[in-house]
Design an enzyme around this catalytic site. Structure first.
Site, PDB file in Angstrom:
ATOM      1  N   GLY A 168     -33.321 -30.369   6.581  1.00  0.00           N
ATOM      2  CA  GLY A 168     -34.634 -30.082   5.983  1.00  0.00           C
ATOM      3  C   GLY A 168     -35.595 -31.256   6.100  1.00  0.00           C
ATOM      4  O   GLY A 168     -36.311 -31.557   5.162  1.00  0.00           O
ATOM      5  N   GLY A 224     -41.754 -32.280   2.859  1.00  0.00           N
ATOM      6  CA  GLY A 224     -41.384 -32.811   1.545  1.00  0.00           C
ATOM      7  C   GLY A 224     -40.624 -34.130   1.595  1.00  0.00           C
ATOM      8  O   GLY A 224     -40.931 -35.037   2.372  1.00  0.00           O
ATOM      9  N   ILE A 225     -39.613 -34.220   0.749  1.00  0.00           N
ATOM     10  CA  ILE A 225     -38.832 -35.452   0.606  1.00  0.00           C
ATOM     11  C   ILE A 225     -38.097 -35.771   1.914  1.00  0.00           C
ATOM     12  O   ILE A 225     -38.049 -36.922   2.352  1.00  0.00           O
ATOM     13  CB  ILE A 225     -37.834 -35.289  -0.566  1.00  0.00           C
ATOM     14  CG1 ILE A 225     -38.605 -35.060  -1.878  1.00  0.00           C
ATOM     15  CG2 ILE A 225     -36.909 -36.494  -0.684  1.00  0.00           C
ATOM     16  CD1 ILE A 225     -37.766 -34.485  -3.020  1.00  0.00           C
ATOM     17  N   GLY A 226     -37.571 -34.737   2.551  1.00  0.00           N
ATOM     18  CA  GLY A 226     -36.826 -34.923   3.805  1.00  0.00           C
ATOM     19  C   GLY A 226     -37.714 -35.481   4.908  1.00  0.00           C
ATOM     20  O   GLY A 226     -37.293 -36.331   5.701  1.00  0.00           O
ATOM     21  N   SER A 231     -30.186 -33.165  -8.282  1.00  0.00           N
ATOM     22  CA  SER A 231     -31.351 -33.061  -9.173  1.00  0.00           C
ATOM     23  C   SER A 231     -30.926 -33.214 -10.633  1.00  0.00           C
ATOM     24  O   SER A 231     -29.793 -32.853 -10.994  1.00  0.00           O
ATOM     25  CB  SER A 231     -31.997 -31.689  -8.984  1.00  0.00           C
ATOM     26  OG  SER A 231     -32.968 -31.464  -9.975  1.00  0.00           O
ATOM     27  N   TYR A 236     -30.073 -22.622  -9.974  1.00  0.00           N
ATOM     28  CA  TYR A 236     -30.501 -23.814  -9.197  1.00  0.00           C
ATOM     29  C   TYR A 236     -29.727 -25.031  -9.719  1.00  0.00           C
ATOM     30  O   TYR A 236     -29.155 -25.794  -8.945  1.00  0.00           O
ATOM     31  CB  TYR A 236     -32.016 -24.017  -9.355  1.00  0.00           C
ATOM     32  CG  TYR A 236     -32.526 -25.297  -8.702  1.00  0.00           C
ATOM     33  CD1 TYR A 236     -32.486 -25.465  -7.322  1.00  0.00           C
ATOM     34  CD2 TYR A 236     -33.050 -26.334  -9.484  1.00  0.00           C
ATOM     35  CE1 TYR A 236     -32.957 -26.640  -6.738  1.00  0.00           C
ATOM     36  CE2 TYR A 236     -33.518 -27.512  -8.902  1.00  0.00           C
ATOM     37  CZ  TYR A 236     -33.459 -27.647  -7.532  1.00  0.00           C
ATOM     38  OH  TYR A 236     -33.917 -28.820  -6.948  1.00  0.00           O
TER      39      TYR A 236
HETATM   40  N1  LIG Z   1     -39.416 -31.638  -5.434  1.00  0.00           N
HETATM   41  C1  LIG Z   1     -38.743 -31.971  -6.520  1.00  0.00           C
HETATM   42  O1  LIG Z   1     -39.324 -32.170  -7.606  1.00  0.00           O
HETATM   43  C2  LIG Z   1     -37.246 -32.093  -6.481  1.00  0.00           C
HETATM   44  C3  LIG Z   1     -36.588 -32.538  -7.644  1.00  0.00           C
HETATM   45  C4  LIG Z   1     -35.206 -32.672  -7.625  1.00  0.00           C
HETATM   46  C5  LIG Z   1     -34.507 -32.390  -6.458  1.00  0.00           C
HETATM   47  N2  LIG Z   1     -35.154 -31.944  -5.351  1.00  0.00           N
HETATM   48  C6  LIG Z   1     -34.359 -31.658  -4.149  1.00  0.00           C
HETATM   49  O2  LIG Z   1     -34.893 -32.344  -3.047  1.00  0.00           O
HETATM   50  C7  LIG Z   1     -34.547 -31.663  -1.842  1.00  0.00           C
HETATM   51  C8  LIG Z   1     -35.771 -31.558  -0.957  1.00  0.00           C
HETATM   52  O3  LIG Z   1     -36.704 -30.719  -1.617  1.00  0.00           O
HETATM   53  P1  LIG Z   1     -38.290 -30.850  -1.468  1.00  0.00           P
HETATM   54  O4  LIG Z   1     -38.832 -31.039  -2.827  1.00  0.00           O
HETATM   55  O5  LIG Z   1     -38.632 -31.780  -0.377  1.00  0.00           O
HETATM   56  O6  LIG Z   1     -38.616 -29.325  -1.061  1.00  0.00           O
HETATM   57  P2  LIG Z   1     -39.391 -28.685   0.183  1.00  0.00           P
HETATM   58  O7  LIG Z   1     -40.651 -29.405   0.436  1.00  0.00           O
HETATM   59  O8  LIG Z   1     -39.437 -27.226  -0.110  1.00  0.00           O
HETATM   60  O9  LIG Z   1     -38.385 -28.969   1.397  1.00  0.00           O
HETATM   61  C9  LIG Z   1     -37.157 -28.292   1.476  1.00  0.00           C
HETATM   62  C10 LIG Z   1     -36.590 -28.394   2.871  1.00  0.00           C
HETATM   63  O10 LIG Z   1     -35.401 -27.603   2.918  1.00  0.00           O
HETATM   64  C11 LIG Z   1     -35.498 -26.736   4.041  1.00  0.00           C
HETATM   65  N3  LIG Z   1     -34.758 -25.484   3.889  1.00  0.00           N
HETATM   66  C12 LIG Z   1     -34.919 -24.525   2.954  1.00  0.00           C
HETATM   67  N4  LIG Z   1     -34.099 -23.499   3.215  1.00  0.00           N
HETATM   68  C13 LIG Z   1     -33.400 -23.807   4.333  1.00  0.00           C
HETATM   69  C14 LIG Z   1     -32.426 -23.161   5.117  1.00  0.00           C
HETATM   70  N5  LIG Z   1     -31.995 -21.908   4.836  1.00  0.00           N
HETATM   71  N6  LIG Z   1     -31.928 -23.793   6.192  1.00  0.00           N
HETATM   72  C15 LIG Z   1     -32.370 -25.024   6.530  1.00  0.00           C
HETATM   73  N7  LIG Z   1     -33.309 -25.695   5.848  1.00  0.00           N
HETATM   74  C16 LIG Z   1     -33.813 -25.091   4.767  1.00  0.00           C
HETATM   75  C17 LIG Z   1     -36.979 -26.433   4.163  1.00  0.00           C
HETATM   76  O11 LIG Z   1     -37.262 -25.894   5.445  1.00  0.00           O
HETATM   77  P3  LIG Z   1     -38.554 -24.924   5.683  1.00  0.00           P
HETATM   78  O12 LIG Z   1     -39.729 -25.844   5.734  1.00  0.00           O
HETATM   79  O13 LIG Z   1     -38.248 -24.226   6.952  1.00  0.00           O
HETATM   80  O14 LIG Z   1     -38.601 -24.001   4.514  1.00  0.00           O
HETATM   81  C18 LIG Z   1     -37.529 -27.822   3.948  1.00  0.00           C
HETATM   82  O15 LIG Z   1     -37.404 -28.585   5.116  1.00  0.00           O
HETATM   83  C19 LIG Z   1     -33.968 -30.325  -2.269  1.00  0.00           C
HETATM   84  O16 LIG Z   1     -32.567 -30.357  -2.160  1.00  0.00           O
HETATM   85  C20 LIG Z   1     -34.387 -30.210  -3.725  1.00  0.00           C
HETATM   86  O17 LIG Z   1     -33.482 -29.429  -4.476  1.00  0.00           O
HETATM   87  C21 LIG Z   1     -36.508 -31.806  -5.333  1.00  0.00           C
END
Ligand SMILES: NC(=O)c1ccc[n+]([C@@H]2O[C@H](COP(=O)([O-])OP(=O)(O)OC[C@H]3O[C@@H](n4cnc5c(N)ncnc54)[C@H](OP(=O)(O)O)[C@@H]3O)[C@@H](O)[C@H]2O)c1
Length: 326
Positions: free
Chosen positions: A22, A26-28, A166, A195
């Site tokens: 991912g 976002g974070i990734g 998380s 979640y």
């Molecule tokens: N944001 C927060 O406040 C927060 C807090 C705690 C933990 N986290 C964790 O941080 C991590 C990154 O989240 P983020 O906030 O950066 O969210 P994000 O912006 O929604 O990014 C999520 C990433 O995961 C990918 N993804 C989703 N479904 C997938 C699938 N079926 N196969 C492959 N890739 C997939 C998305 O790809 P697409 O672009 O194709 O959808 C995107 O690259 C997650 O594990 C989340 O649980 C986030």
């Protein structure tokens, strides 16, 4: 919170291979970009080729901008060593294909960041029959890790496996008979709890892996990135109150930017100070403490057994030998 000067001071080379699931947003995205800007070769594993290619193009442009601003600690190359490979975690077949493709082209893997995730999804099931957050956030990464472990174990010094978990793990409830939520209707499905469960399972997996992998060159850790303004809210747009708070928090600067959210991942992945750290749950680049449930060894082992059983059609004898309890 500072800018890039607050990132770990480390200079990497393209011999160091980092895989970020991912990594296209976002974070990734920020994690992959900044690790590549430190000099490593970074592969982003994403489900959409179009989104991944456009992310890489943006990363290259942002690298040029950082260079022109004279940012410190950037690698000296003209372009970043970034690649994309297809991975859809909602399909275990796709995960298997990804693993085969990865192993066919990469003899080494030093850092695996299990970052991809979906938040607060409504009740839904994958083609493999699992609750979607359980599979995408946890189970598919379990398979990825299990199959890539031998490669990491043979990749030399300082290999790191990191789960982006998380604080939502504190909303979890542990009952493997209900792990797929099939006793719920769409209306009463508890999205936050499921979640949270998927994030709890990642931390539990960390403990199980460290127990099994008593080797010097590979450490397993987990982290909470903070509350970060990313696209994670796309799955709870219909939960008006929550998504409004998220957006408002973002615009008032009360929620971290993706760059600030990525700092803990970057640090866990490359900070030399954490080379021998294992079983850590990082928050804000420091070691925090997950809840009692996450640290319950009996429950961790029950989850492990349950997960291996879920993956029985995909894990072979040779994979299981790395996964046996010492
Ligand atoms: N944001 C927060 O406040 C927060 C807090 C705690 C933990 N986290 C964790 O941080 C991590 C990154 O989240 P983020 O906030 O950066 O969210 P994000 O912006 O929604 O990014 C999520 C990433 O995961 C990918 N993804 C989703 N479904 C997938 C699938 N079926 N196969 C492959 N890739 C997939 C998305 O790809 P697409 O672009 O194709 O959808 C995107 O690259 C997650 O594990 C989340 O649980 C986030």
């Amino acid at each position: 919170m500072g800018g890039s000067e607050s990132l770990p001071k480390v200079s990497l080379t393209t011999d160091r291979v980092v895989l970020v699931t991912g990594g296209n947003t976002g974070i990734g995205y920020e994690t992959a970009k900044w690790i590549a800007m430190r000099g490593a070769r970074v592969i982003i594993a994403c489900r959409s080729e179009e989104r991944a290619k456009s992310a890489i193009e943006r990363m290259q442009n942002e690298f040029k901008m950082e260079k022109s601003k004279g940012a410190l600690g950037l690698c000296s190359s003209e372009t970043l060593a970034l690649e994309f490979m297809t991975l859809d975690l909602s399909s275990l077949r796709s995960v298997e294909t990804f693993i085969n493709n990865f192993k066919a082209k990469e003899p080494k893997l030093h850092v695996l960041l299990c970052n991809a995730g979906i938040g607060l999804h409504e009740q839904n099931y994958t083609e493999d029959g699992f609750e979607i957050m359980f599979q995408v956030n946890y189970l598919a990464h379990f398979l990825l890790v299990a199959k890539l472990l031998p490669l990491m174990l043979n990749s030399g010094e300082d290999c790191r496996l990191i789960f982006v978990s998380s604080e939502a793990h504190r909303t979890s409830s542990f009952d493997l008979d209900k792990a797929q939520g099939k006793h719920h209707t769409k209306e009463n499905f508890k999205r936050l709890m499921y979640y949270g469960n998927s994030k709890l399972y990642q931390i539990m997996q960390m403990y199980c892996l460290n127990r099994r992998l008593q080797v010097a060159n590979l450490t397993v850790n987990s982290l909470h990135p903070g509350l970060v303004n990313t696209e994670i809210n796309r799955n709870f747009d219909d939960m008006k109150c929550l998504s409004c708070c998220f957006r408002l928090g973002g615009s008032l600067g009360m929620i971290k930017t993706p760059f600030h959210g990525a700092k803990t991942s970057i640090s866990a992945a490359v900070n030399p100070q954490f080379k021998d750290t294992r079983d850590a749950y990082y928050i804000d680049m420091r070691i925090g403490r997950p809840n009692n449930l996450a640290r319950d060894q009996r429950k961790q082992e029950a989850l492990w057994k349950y997960s291996v059983d879920c993956l029985k059609d995909f894990l072979k004898e040779e994979d299981l030998q790395y996964l046996e309890k010492p």
